[in-house]
Design a protein around this motif. Structure first.
Motif, short mmCIF file in Angstrom:
data_model
loop_
_atom_site.label_atom_id
_atom_site.label_comp_id
_atom_site.label_asym_id
_atom_site.label_seq_id
_atom_site.Cartn_x
_atom_site.Cartn_y
_atom_site.Cartn_z
N ASP A 22 8.94 -50.59 5.82
CA ASP A 22 9.61 -51.44 6.81
C ASP A 22 10.69 -50.69 7.59
O ASP A 22 11.03 -51.07 8.71
N LEU A 23 11.23 -49.62 7.00
CA LEU A 23 12.30 -48.88 7.68
C LEU A 23 11.75 -47.92 8.71
O LEU A 23 12.20 -47.88 9.85
N THR A 24 10.77 -47.12 8.32
CA THR A 24 10.22 -46.12 9.23
C THR A 24 9.13 -46.68 10.12
O THR A 24 8.80 -46.09 11.15
N ARG A 25 8.56 -47.82 9.74
CA ARG A 25 7.45 -48.44 10.48
C ARG A 25 6.27 -47.49 10.59
O ARG A 25 5.46 -47.57 11.51
N LYS A 26 6.15 -46.59 9.63
CA LYS A 26 5.08 -45.60 9.67
C LYS A 26 3.78 -46.19 9.15
O LYS A 26 3.72 -46.69 8.04
N GLU A 27 2.75 -46.11 9.97
CA GLU A 27 1.42 -46.57 9.58
C GLU A 27 0.46 -45.38 9.61
O GLU A 27 0.67 -44.43 10.36
N PRO A 28 -0.59 -45.45 8.81
CA PRO A 28 -1.59 -44.37 8.85
C PRO A 28 -2.26 -44.30 10.22
O PRO A 28 -2.55 -45.33 10.83
N ARG A 29 -2.49 -43.10 10.69
CA ARG A 29 -3.28 -42.92 11.90
C ARG A 29 -4.76 -43.22 11.58
O ARG A 29 -5.15 -43.29 10.42
N TYR A 30 -5.55 -43.34 12.63
CA TYR A 30 -6.94 -43.77 12.41
C TYR A 30 -7.70 -42.82 11.51
O TYR A 30 -8.49 -43.23 10.64
N TYR A 31 -7.51 -41.50 11.68
CA TYR A 31 -8.27 -40.55 10.87
C TYR A 31 -7.74 -40.52 9.43
O TYR A 31 -8.52 -40.25 8.50
N MET A 47 7.58 -34.81 -2.79
CA MET A 47 8.37 -35.80 -3.52
C MET A 47 9.43 -36.43 -2.62
O MET A 47 9.68 -37.64 -2.69
N GLN A 48 10.05 -35.62 -1.78
CA GLN A 48 11.16 -36.12 -0.95
C GLN A 48 10.67 -36.95 0.23
O GLN A 48 11.41 -37.81 0.72
N ARG A 49 9.45 -36.74 0.64
CA ARG A 49 8.97 -37.41 1.85
C ARG A 49 7.90 -38.44 1.52
O ARG A 49 8.18 -39.58 1.20
N ASP A 50 6.65 -38.03 1.56
CA ASP A 50 5.55 -39.00 1.52
C ASP A 50 5.45 -39.77 0.22
O ASP A 50 5.08 -40.95 0.22
N PHE A 51 5.75 -39.14 -0.91
CA PHE A 51 5.60 -39.82 -2.20
C PHE A 51 6.88 -40.52 -2.66
O PHE A 51 6.93 -41.03 -3.78
N SER A 52 7.90 -40.56 -1.82
CA SER A 52 9.18 -41.13 -2.24
C SER A 52 9.09 -42.59 -2.69
O SER A 52 9.87 -43.01 -3.56
N PRO A 53 8.17 -43.43 -2.17
CA PRO A 53 8.08 -44.81 -2.68
C PRO A 53 7.72 -44.89 -4.16
O PRO A 53 7.88 -45.95 -4.78
N LEU A 54 7.24 -43.79 -4.75
CA LEU A 54 6.88 -43.77 -6.17
C LEU A 54 7.97 -43.12 -7.01
O LEU A 54 7.72 -42.75 -8.17
N ALA A 55 9.17 -42.99 -6.47
CA ALA A 55 10.24 -42.26 -7.15
C ALA A 55 10.51 -42.78 -8.55
O ALA A 55 10.82 -42.00 -9.47
N ASN A 56 10.40 -44.08 -8.77
CA ASN A 56 10.74 -44.65 -10.08
C ASN A 56 9.76 -44.27 -11.18
O ASN A 56 10.11 -44.35 -12.37
N VAL A 57 8.55 -43.87 -10.80
CA VAL A 57 7.55 -43.53 -11.83
C VAL A 57 7.12 -42.07 -11.70
O VAL A 57 6.15 -41.65 -12.34
#
Length: 747
Positions: free
Chosen positions: A153-162, A225-235
């Motif tokens: 919700d913060l970055t509003r980043k969505e996957p591109r089509y590919y 770890m710092q970027r794309d996988f950060s939503p999984l930081a707790n595990v």
């Protein structure tokens, strides 16, 4: 009805009647950014690919159908081929065309084409059921593929089509029970973000729980770890010192941390049972894990019950190393050419620099000794020999001076990577560049740095180099360390001063520059080639199927990543550590030629034509005669729209003006075009205005109108036809005539 009427009055009600809701209907869905087109030093964007409608499934936005609309003067099926192309790109199983009188459906799963009445457009559940049936997916498999993507919700980043295509392909394959998967995606297209979405959806579905993410460099793990996988930081945990904590669920790890010392019988990864992990993701899988006898392969073999997903931009196929032999054929491929065409990756231009000693060779005098007192072997030395067999100080200085000249012309804050033969060459190049840029080195000694595997200070500065907000280091020299996996979006210059025969390595190096960073002024990059390496661009394997390489894998350091590779053996069979380097100075080295080649947006290849011939060829390809072009020019409601169209077709007006110089400054775009393409004598804007006035063309208008038209023609002499299409030009004219813009419009 025009197309807009057809959409609003006929298509939208048909979709509404079929139960499609607002969030599922994406009108005017643009799924590419438009190719970046370089015109000299200026850039523009080509057209975005845009579907009239994309229909998606509720819950996970799975693309189900593409609809192309036409006005009522077209036939029902006139838009079907366009819809099919967009549907294939987006992974939608159904394509439709309509003119408002009915639909023509192409089921891409069965190949059948069926006409439909407007009232018979299928419901979402109907299309989804047809998709499941055609794919043969069970309810359990449906549950896995139905999981939504992670949305920030913060970055509003969505996957591109590919990226969606890659994720969907991987998730569906895992749902079917496949165990070995390969994704091939060009550098800079977001492989780690794709990997994260795969992990997220599979974990949400309960298809996997514990995940092992493997890479061979610390920076790859840290960035992930710092970027794309950060939503999984707790595990999530990074494995360090071979210590494994079973309380986590996502493990980020260097191969070297799990393999330990080569002679050890018990390996750190054996602390876990072979079935501990459900999923293993192998980053840059073309490297160590691709070889059957690799120490790293043992990790994959030990955790063989898990699903293994290999990710790379450059799958490798040789006698000894085969990415496909282990992971299988790619389940999805997104190439560099596709990325550039879509506008997600930066195009490039190539400067081929020829040095006299590289091209004509250098031979020592009889009995000549080098700076270390060694008699130099009496043979001719050419470009491939320098800095591997023979060091010439002046050659290194000539390269450094040429790089510095480019920086002075294109921005001395432009980040650059110089790829050298080995560590020794990288250090000498750093010294030469430092001396050539002593003024900026005095400001900050990090302006030029060497970043190689043996230099701890250089490696500590790597994070600053890849950070767009940090100005230093600006220029870095390296040999192997930066060839892969380094996400440096602001790199504008790649310098090749090393002999490269490996297509895999070449593609990885080119990938260091392909990331776009428009807010930092990075919309294309330059490759400066001193060793003829860019011949590999012409190889079909550059953007095609992987072929064999003739460069060996870099040496690996079991305790800390990759070492820089030593010089390759002589053809005579000497081992690398026995190759003697002769060192001389006092040799005159000069640049004898420089050839600039541009990326051709039409073919995806480098063009060898000069900008005039190139633009002429492309223009004549669309308008074979002067009459054809004049007809199109007269029909164009807005000249700017036509000129933008020409840019997309490879007619680079700004670059032509640079090529012809100041003499084109008084020519309108129209005259420049007909002069270049059709050999017409060009008239300046002033000459055109004088011609109109001599013909007394304005006499048929009222006095007030003549004053306005005369003022507009004067303005045309200054700015050209395109600027007259800007409504603001009326404000400028009204000031001189003491009339308001409204009064002028009324006239």
């Amino acid at each position: 009805m025009n197309e807009e009427d057809v959409r609003m009055k006929l298509i939208n009600p048909a979709l509404d009647a079929a139960g499609w809701k607002g969030g599922q209907i994406r009108p005017e869905y643009a799924f590419t950014d438009g190719q970046v087109i370089v015109q000299g030093k200026r850039v523009s964007r080509g057209k975005r690919k845009r579907a009239d409608y994309l229909l998606t499934r509720r819950g996970n936005d799975f693309p189900l159908a593409v609809i192309e609309a036409k006005d009522s003067q077209h036939r029902v099926g006139d838009g079907l081929q366009q819809a099919e192309g967009y549907a294939r790109a987006l992974g939608a199983p159904f394509a439709y065309s309509t003119n408002g009188s009915g639909f023509l459906e192409h089921d891409l799963l069965t190949g059948k084409i069926t006409p439909l009445d407007m009232a018979d457009f299928p419901q979402e559940d109907t299309l989804w059921a047809r998709y499941l049936a055609a794919k043969g997916l069970t309810p359990e498999e449906e549950k896995v593929i139905s999981q939504p993507y992670h949305f920030n919700d913060l970055t509003r980043k969505e996957p591109r089509y590919y990226q969606r295509r890659a994720v969907d392909a991987a998730v569906e394959a895992v749902a079917r029970g496949e165990k070995r998967l390969l994704l091939v995606m060009a550098t800079g297209t977001g492989k780690t973000f794709t990997a994260f979405q795969i992990v997220w959806r599979l974990r949400q579905a309960g298809a996997v729980r514990r995940v092992l993410y493997l890479a061979d460099r610390n920076i790859l793990i840290d960035q992930t770890m710092q970027r794309d996988f950060s939503p999984l930081a707790n595990v999530m945990v990074k494995v360090q010192h071979g210590s494994l904590d079973s309380s986590y669920e996502v493990y980020m790890c260097l191969y070297q941390q799990l393999t330990g010392d080569k002679d050890e019988t018990f390996k750190p990864y054996m602390d876990f049972k072979p079935d501990f992990f459900d999923l293993v993701i192998v980053d840059e899988c073309h490297r160590g894990s691709a070889a059957e006898d690799s120490q790293w392969r043992s990790i994959l073999e030990y955790f063989s019950p898990a699903v293994h997903i290999g990710m790379t931009a450059t799958p490798k196929e040789t006698e000894d190393v085969s990415t496909r032999a282990y992971f299988g054929d790619p389940i999805y491929t997104y190439s560099l050419k596709q990325g550039i065409e879509d506008g997600f990756l930066a195009p490039y231009k190539v400067i081929r620099v020829g040095l006299d000693k590289d091209l004509m060779g250098w031979r020592p005098q009889a009995g000549q000794m080098d700076l270390n007192g060694n008699v130099i072997e009496d043979t001719e030395y050419f470009g491939n020999d320098f800095d591997r067999k023979l060091i010439i100080d002046e050659r290194i200085e000539a390269v450094a001076e040429h790089i510095t000249d480019w920086m002075k012309k294109n921005g001395r804050d432009s980040k650059a990577i110089i790829f050298c033969v080995d560590i020794d060459h990288a250090e000498r190049m750093r010294e030469a560049l430092a001396n050539a840029n002593s003024d900026l080195m005095a400001r900050d000694p990090r302006y030029v740095m060497r970043i190689t595997g043996d230099d701890q200070e250089g490696k500590r500065q790597l994070d600053n180099f890849i950070d767009p907000q940090q100005p230093y280091p600006t220029i870095v020299t390296t040999s192997e360390l930066l060839t892969t996996g380094v996400d440096a979006p602001t790199v504008k210059l790649i310098v090749l001063d090393s002999v490269i025969n490996s297509m895999t390595k070449f593609k990885q190096i080119i990938g260091r520059g392909t990331r776009l960073y428009p807010r930092g002024g990075k919309e294309y990059f330059t490759i400066m080639d001193f060793r003829g390496v860019c011949r590999l661009f012409a190889d079909p394997a550059f953007d095609g199927e992987p072929l064999g390489d003739d460069d060996p894998e870099p040496q690996k350091n079991p305790k800390g990543g990759e070492k820089d590779k030593p010089p390759r053996p002589d053809p005579g069979g000497d081992k690398p550590d026995k190759v003697r380097k002769y060192h001389v100075n006092g040799v005159d080295v000069t640049v004898v030629n420089e050839v600039v080649r541009y990326y051709d947006p039409q073919t995806g290849k480098l063009t060898t034509l000069d900008i005039r011939d190139y633009s002429r060829k492309n223009l004549l390809g669309h308008y074979a005669t002067l009459h054809d072009f004049l007809t199109r020019w007269d029909e164009a409601e807005r000249k700017q729209a036509l000129l933008d169209e020409l840019v997309g077709q490879g007619v680079f007006l700004d670059a032509l003006r640079e090529e012809f110089g100041p003499s084109t400054g008084n020519l309108d775009d129209f005259d420049l075009i007909i002069h270049v393409a059709y050999d017409q004598k060009p008239l300046t804007r002033r000459q055109r205005v004088e011609y109109v006035k001599k013909q007394n063309y304005l006499q048929k208008y009222s006095q007030d109108c003549r004053e306005v038209l005369s003022a507009l023609m004067d303005k045309y002499m200054d700015v050209g036809i395109v600027e007259l299409e800007n409504p603001k030009v009326l404000d400028a004219v009204s000031n001189g005539l003491k009339k308001t813009s409204v009064e002028i419009v009324r006239l």
